[in-house]
Write an enzyme that holds these catalytic residues in place. Sequence first.
Site, PDB file in Angstrom:
ATOM      1  N   ASN A  85      -1.586  24.569  -2.811  1.00 29.53           N
ATOM      2  CA  ASN A  85      -0.696  25.997  -2.744  1.00 29.53           C
ATOM      3  C   ASN A  85      -1.935  27.238  -2.944  1.00 29.53           C
ATOM      4  O   ASN A  85      -1.521  28.127  -2.710  1.00 29.53           O
ATOM      5  CB  ASN A  85       0.280  25.975  -3.469  1.00 29.53           C
ATOM      6  CG  ASN A  85      -0.013  26.574  -5.115  1.00 29.53           C
ATOM      7  OD1 ASN A  85      -1.273  26.222  -5.325  1.00 29.53           O
ATOM      8  ND2 ASN A  85       0.736  27.245  -5.477  1.00 29.53           N
ATOM      9  N   ASP A 103       1.509  25.094  -8.534  1.00 25.37           N
ATOM     10  CA  ASP A 103       3.139  24.913  -8.628  1.00 25.37           C
ATOM     11  C   ASP A 103       3.341  24.253  -9.888  1.00 25.37           C
ATOM     12  O   ASP A 103       4.508  24.603 -10.406  1.00 25.37           O
ATOM     13  CB  ASP A 103       3.439  23.915  -7.360  1.00 25.37           C
ATOM     14  CG  ASP A 103       3.642  24.792  -6.108  1.00 25.37           C
ATOM     15  OD1 ASP A 103       3.747  26.100  -6.205  1.00 25.37           O
ATOM     16  OD2 ASP A 103       3.770  24.475  -5.115  1.00 25.37           O
ATOM     17  N   LYS A 125       1.544  22.625   2.626  1.00 22.87           N
ATOM     18  CA  LYS A 125       0.960  22.251   1.554  1.00 22.87           C
ATOM     19  C   LYS A 125       0.024  21.097   1.696  1.00 22.87           C
ATOM     20  O   LYS A 125      -1.044  21.049   1.356  1.00 22.87           O
ATOM     21  CB  LYS A 125       1.743  22.335   0.446  1.00 22.87           C
ATOM     22  CG  LYS A 125       2.125  23.676  -0.082  1.00 22.87           C
ATOM     23  CD  LYS A 125       3.074  23.763  -1.299  1.00 22.87           C
ATOM     24  CE  LYS A 125       3.414  25.139  -1.647  1.00 22.87           C
ATOM     25  NZ  LYS A 125       4.357  25.166  -2.886  1.00 22.87           N
TER      26      LYS A 125
END
Length: 280
Positions: free
Chosen positions: A87, A102, A66
């Site tokens: 992400n 996220d 990431k």
Amino acid sequence: MSRHFAVFGTPIAHSLSPRIHAAFARQTGIALDYVAIEAGHDDFAMHLAAFADNGGHGANVTLPLKESAFALCSNTSERALRAGAVNTLLRDGDGWRGDNTDGAGLLRDLTQRNGLDLRGRRTLMLGAGGAARGIAPTLLDAGIDALYIVNRTAQNADALADLLGDPKRVHARYLDDLPALGEFDLIVNATSATRGGELPHLPMSMVGRRTAAVDLSYGEAAIPFLAWARANRCHDAIDGLGMLVEQAAGSFEVWHGVRPDTDLVYADLRAHTDSLVTAD
Ligand code: NDP
């Protein structure tokens, strides 16, 4: 005509993302294909470039890529910038636009599915990798009280605390400090330690009357931390399956402009949860 999507990471063979996005596509009537591509730090840029050459429109990025994905983007959303981690990638001209779903995914799962009020919670976050970076700004925005970041590699906890830029609320500490830190209302395991069956020693003194223990992992990898939480009578013990579905829905919305319904997809995965291997 189908658009092409993928998830990159390692190990990626057990990723649930292709299954989740296929379910969202059926539900919304959007034509797409979505595959899992094994890629590590050394070959991620190469695989991503090949994917773009073959018409790739969007991608998810998971462990351990990431932060690398963030570095590869030509531009990012505000939430990806605050996290320093990406992400979700969206093709943007000759480059990639980076986003991070996220934090919003975790927040939806904790507040809407599990009914937690995060405001005022004294919080411990174990881990300072890509996932921790994604969720920390959202937890702060949701009104948690203090955020203590504890990580195996202390420099990574320090770097994340610096990035968050909120020295009154955010504190990096060592693993050895845990017994002296007192009770927490929210304890989040954002490490990948339990994938190898390891769990850092967690003292019982951290658990208070309303402690919610949250593992970002799910399936087998979540068992050690959730077992610790239950043995120490945490008020809530929550795994990362709901977050997984919600962050996927966030990516789907970034790519297609439509927010899919997550409840049926979540229920289907939950029915098979014990046999799931964390891979996202
Ligand atoms: P990264 O590789 O970016 O970071 C891994 C983190 O775990 C680092 O803080 C690392 O510490 C720590 N760690 C690794 N091994 C150990 C160990 N043996 N003991 C202690 N700490 C360790 O991974 P991500 O942040 O992307 O992912 C972390 C976890 O969160 C994974 O299990 C992933 O599946 C899960 N996740 C779940 C999501 C969901 O939707 N449910 C979404 C994103 C992640 P160090 O800095 O010292 O290397």
